[in-house]
Design a protein around this motif. Structure first.
Motif, PDB file in Angstrom:
ATOM      1  N   PHE A 251      41.409  45.141  31.472  1.00  0.00           N
ATOM      2  CA  PHE A 251      42.514  46.026  31.844  1.00  0.00           C
ATOM      3  C   PHE A 251      42.789  47.107  30.803  1.00  0.00           C
ATOM      4  N   LYS A 252      41.985  47.129  29.741  1.00  0.00           N
ATOM      5  CA  LYS A 252      42.161  48.169  28.733  1.00  0.00           C
ATOM      6  C   LYS A 252      41.536  49.493  29.157  1.00  0.00           C
ATOM      7  N   ASN A 253      40.578  49.426  30.061  1.00  0.00           N
ATOM      8  CA  ASN A 253      39.913  50.636  30.527  1.00  0.00           C
ATOM      9  C   ASN A 253      40.116  50.793  32.031  1.00  0.00           C
ATOM     10  N   GLU A 254      40.214  52.039  32.453  1.00  0.00           N
ATOM     11  CA  GLU A 254      40.412  52.300  33.871  1.00  0.00           C
ATOM     12  C   GLU A 254      39.083  52.131  34.620  1.00  0.00           C
ATOM     13  N   LEU A 255      39.118  51.406  35.715  1.00  0.00           N
ATOM     14  CA  LEU A 255      37.916  51.199  36.512  1.00  0.00           C
ATOM     15  C   LEU A 255      37.654  52.415  37.393  1.00  0.00           C
ATOM     16  N   LYS A 256      36.406  52.833  37.449  1.00  0.00           N
ATOM     17  CA  LYS A 256      36.039  53.949  38.327  1.00  0.00           C
ATOM     18  C   LYS A 256      35.844  53.421  39.752  1.00  0.00           C
ATOM     19  N   PRO A 257      36.168  54.223  40.754  1.00  0.00           N
ATOM     20  CA  PRO A 257      35.925  53.782  42.146  1.00  0.00           C
ATOM     21  C   PRO A 257      34.466  53.436  42.410  1.00  0.00           C
ATOM     22  N   SER A 258      33.552  54.034  41.638  1.00  0.00           N
ATOM     23  CA  SER A 258      32.120  53.799  41.848  1.00  0.00           C
ATOM     24  C   SER A 258      31.588  52.609  41.052  1.00  0.00           C
ATOM     25  N   SER A 259      32.444  51.967  40.273  1.00  0.00           N
ATOM     26  CA  SER A 259      31.992  50.847  39.451  1.00  0.00           C
ATOM     27  C   SER A 259      31.676  49.622  40.300  1.00  0.00           C
ATOM     28  N   VAL A 260      30.762  48.805  39.783  1.00  0.00           N
ATOM     29  CA  VAL A 260      30.486  47.498  40.383  1.00  0.00           C
ATOM     30  C   VAL A 260      31.145  46.466  39.470  1.00  0.00           C
ATOM     31  N   LEU A 261      32.104  45.735  40.007  1.00  0.00           N
ATOM     32  CA  LEU A 261      32.853  44.754  39.220  1.00  0.00           C
ATOM     33  C   LEU A 261      32.456  43.345  39.652  1.00  0.00           C
ATOM     34  N   ILE A 262      31.972  42.562  38.703  1.00  0.00           N
ATOM     35  CA  ILE A 262      31.552  41.192  38.995  1.00  0.00           C
ATOM     36  C   ILE A 262      32.445  40.236  38.224  1.00  0.00           C
ATOM     37  N   LEU A 263      33.132  39.360  38.963  1.00  0.00           N
ATOM     38  CA  LEU A 263      34.024  38.395  38.339  1.00  0.00           C
ATOM     39  C   LEU A 263      33.376  37.014  38.381  1.00  0.00           C
ATOM     40  N   ASN A 264      32.985  36.507  37.228  1.00  0.00           N
ATOM     41  CA  ASN A 264      32.463  35.147  37.189  1.00  0.00           C
ATOM     42  C   ASN A 264      33.566  34.168  37.558  1.00  0.00           C
ATOM     43  N   CYS A 265      33.197  33.103  38.266  1.00  0.00           N
ATOM     44  CA  CYS A 265      34.184  32.111  38.681  1.00  0.00           C
ATOM     45  C   CYS A 265      34.825  31.457  37.462  1.00  0.00           C
ATOM     46  N   ASN A 266      36.131  31.295  37.535  1.00  0.00           N
ATOM     47  CA  ASN A 266      36.871  30.678  36.433  1.00  0.00           C
ATOM     48  C   ASN A 266      37.512  29.369  36.875  1.00  0.00           C
ATOM     49  N   GLY A 267      36.997  28.799  37.968  1.00  0.00           N
ATOM     50  CA  GLY A 267      37.595  27.569  38.471  1.00  0.00           C
ATOM     51  C   GLY A 267      39.042  27.793  38.859  1.00  0.00           C
ATOM     52  N   ASN A 268      39.891  26.845  38.544  1.00  0.00           N
ATOM     53  CA  ASN A 268      41.321  26.984  38.818  1.00  0.00           C
ATOM     54  C   ASN A 268      42.094  27.430  37.585  1.00  0.00           C
ATOM     55  N   LYS A 269      41.374  27.789  36.523  1.00  0.00           N
ATOM     56  CA  LYS A 269      42.028  28.185  35.280  1.00  0.00           C
ATOM     57  C   LYS A 269      42.379  29.669  35.300  1.00  0.00           C
ATOM     58  N   ASP A 270      43.524  29.990  34.776  1.00  0.00           N
ATOM     59  CA  ASP A 270      43.895  31.389  34.531  1.00  0.00           C
ATOM     60  C   ASP A 270      43.550  32.311  35.691  1.00  0.00           C
ATOM     61  N   GLN A 271      44.037  32.003  36.862  1.00  0.00           N
ATOM     62  CA  GLN A 271      43.740  32.848  38.014  1.00  0.00           C
ATOM     63  C   GLN A 271      44.424  34.203  37.859  1.00  0.00           C
ATOM     64  N   PHE A 272      43.820  35.233  38.477  1.00  0.00           N
ATOM     65  CA  PHE A 272      44.405  36.564  38.382  1.00  0.00           C
ATOM     66  C   PHE A 272      45.757  36.601  39.105  1.00  0.00           C
ATOM     67  N   SER A 273      46.692  37.271  38.474  1.00  0.00           N
ATOM     68  CA  SER A 273      48.012  37.454  39.106  1.00  0.00           C
ATOM     69  C   SER A 273      47.912  38.545  40.150  1.00  0.00           C
ATOM     70  N   ASP A 274      48.906  38.623  41.027  1.00  0.00           N
ATOM     71  CA  ASP A 274      48.950  39.665  42.045  1.00  0.00           C
ATOM     72  C   ASP A 274      48.934  41.051  41.376  1.00  0.00           C
ATOM     73  N   GLN A 275      49.645  41.148  40.252  1.00  0.00           N
ATOM     74  CA  GLN A 275      49.711  42.432  39.535  1.00  0.00           C
ATOM     75  C   GLN A 275      48.325  42.825  38.981  1.00  0.00           C
ATOM     76  N   GLU A 276      47.628  41.838  38.441  1.00  0.00           N
ATOM     77  CA  GLU A 276      46.281  42.120  37.911  1.00  0.00           C
ATOM     78  C   GLU A 276      45.325  42.511  39.029  1.00  0.00           C
ATOM     79  N   LEU A 277      45.416  41.832  40.147  1.00  0.00           N
ATOM     80  CA  LEU A 277      44.553  42.157  41.274  1.00  0.00           C
ATOM     81  C   LEU A 277      44.830  43.572  41.779  1.00  0.00           C
ATOM     82  N   ALA A 278      46.093  43.928  41.843  1.00  0.00           N
ATOM     83  CA  ALA A 278      46.456  45.279  42.288  1.00  0.00           C
ATOM     84  C   ALA A 278      45.913  46.313  41.313  1.00  0.00           C
TER      85      ALA A 278
END
Length: 278
Positions: A251-278
């Protein structure tokens, strides 16, 4: 003996013995006549379920008599079997195999039609390009209804590979073809590839997609570390440039619309908040 091979295969499949099933698969492809092809078609889905898809396609492509494979591509009621059969026939140079692949272009299953487009590109002529452009028009009409999108992309890739042109819309391809059909002659372009690696397969079968991939830089593909998965190791293995960041760095850098974002599975730990997802 075909009966022995069948018993060997069924015993391995019952135990979900992948190694034993692979041995039986290889033995089946070496049987005389059409016995091996019949056995592989009959057991195709069982072999696929235990993870022998590519090996099954290899086996189907190396049988002594491909008659049952051709029949399966045309008439089998199960689209998964038609798909596997078309993939195998795409590796053969016989007139019957090529004709079956061209017939499969009209298959109602998108997966089978996509396999047929890939299988027919190595034997192109003007009539095939006519068919591709006609199919592209139909796929373009259906695209707005969110169906057959994969076929639409595959047809564009095929036309780009055959022509060396970089166009997307059916109207552009249609106009180009009207102007060049009589003088068009297919010439193989691009680098030679093999089927031993992802990049090799793309060089051989999907040249335009490879060009897109080569344009991506390290910061265009961002992989976020997780506790369960390590997709970055796959990207390293297939030599695709990417950057790996920790979740807090994301979240320190702005994501470009053309970026490919890959989120490795984190199980049930530290799930992204609604704010982070937005």
């Amino acid at each position: 003996d075909a009966r022995d091979v069948k018993k060997q295969m069924d015993a391995a499949l019952k135990k979900r013995d992948k190694s034993g099933a692979l041995d039986a698969l290889k033995a089946a492809s070496a049987l005389d006549g059409d016995k091996g092809a019949k056995l592989l078609v009959d057991r195709a889905l069982h072999l696929a379920v235990i993870g022998l898809v590519d090996e099954l396609v290899d086996g189907m492509a190396s049988v002594k008599d491909a008659g049952p494979i051709i029949k399966a591509a045309k008439r089998n009621r199960k689209e998964d079997i038609r798909y596997l059969a078309v993939r195998a026939l795409g590796r053969l140079d016989s007139k019957e195999a090529i004709a079956a692949c061209r017939e499969a272009l009209e298959d109602k299953s998108e997966a089978v039609a996509v396999a047929a487009v890939r299988a027919t590109q190595n034997q192109p002529d003007s009539k095939l390009v006519d068919t591709y452009i006609s199919m592209l028009e139909e796929a373009e009409k259906a695209k707005g209804r969110k169906v057959r999108d994969t076929l639409h992309r595959e047809l564009i890739t095929a036309l780009q590979n055959l022509s060396g042109k970089d166009m997307e819309a059916h109207v552009d391809w249609s106009n180009w073809w009207k102007a060049h059909r009589d003088s068009w002659k297919w010439e193989k372009t691009g680098e030679k590839g093999d089927d031993d690696s992802v990049i090799g397969r793309m060089k051989k079968h999907r040249k335009s997609d490879l060009k897109t991939l080569e344009r991506l830089g390290k910061t265009d593909i961002i992989c976020v570390r997780g506790s369960s998965d390590r997709v970055q190791e796959v990207l390293e293995a297939i030599e695709i440039e990417h950057s790996v960041v920790r979740r807090e760095e994301l979240f320190k850098n702005e994501l470009k619309p053309s970026s490919v974002l890959i989120l490795n599975c984190n199980g049930n730990k530290d799930q992204f908040s609604d704010q982070e997802l937005a």
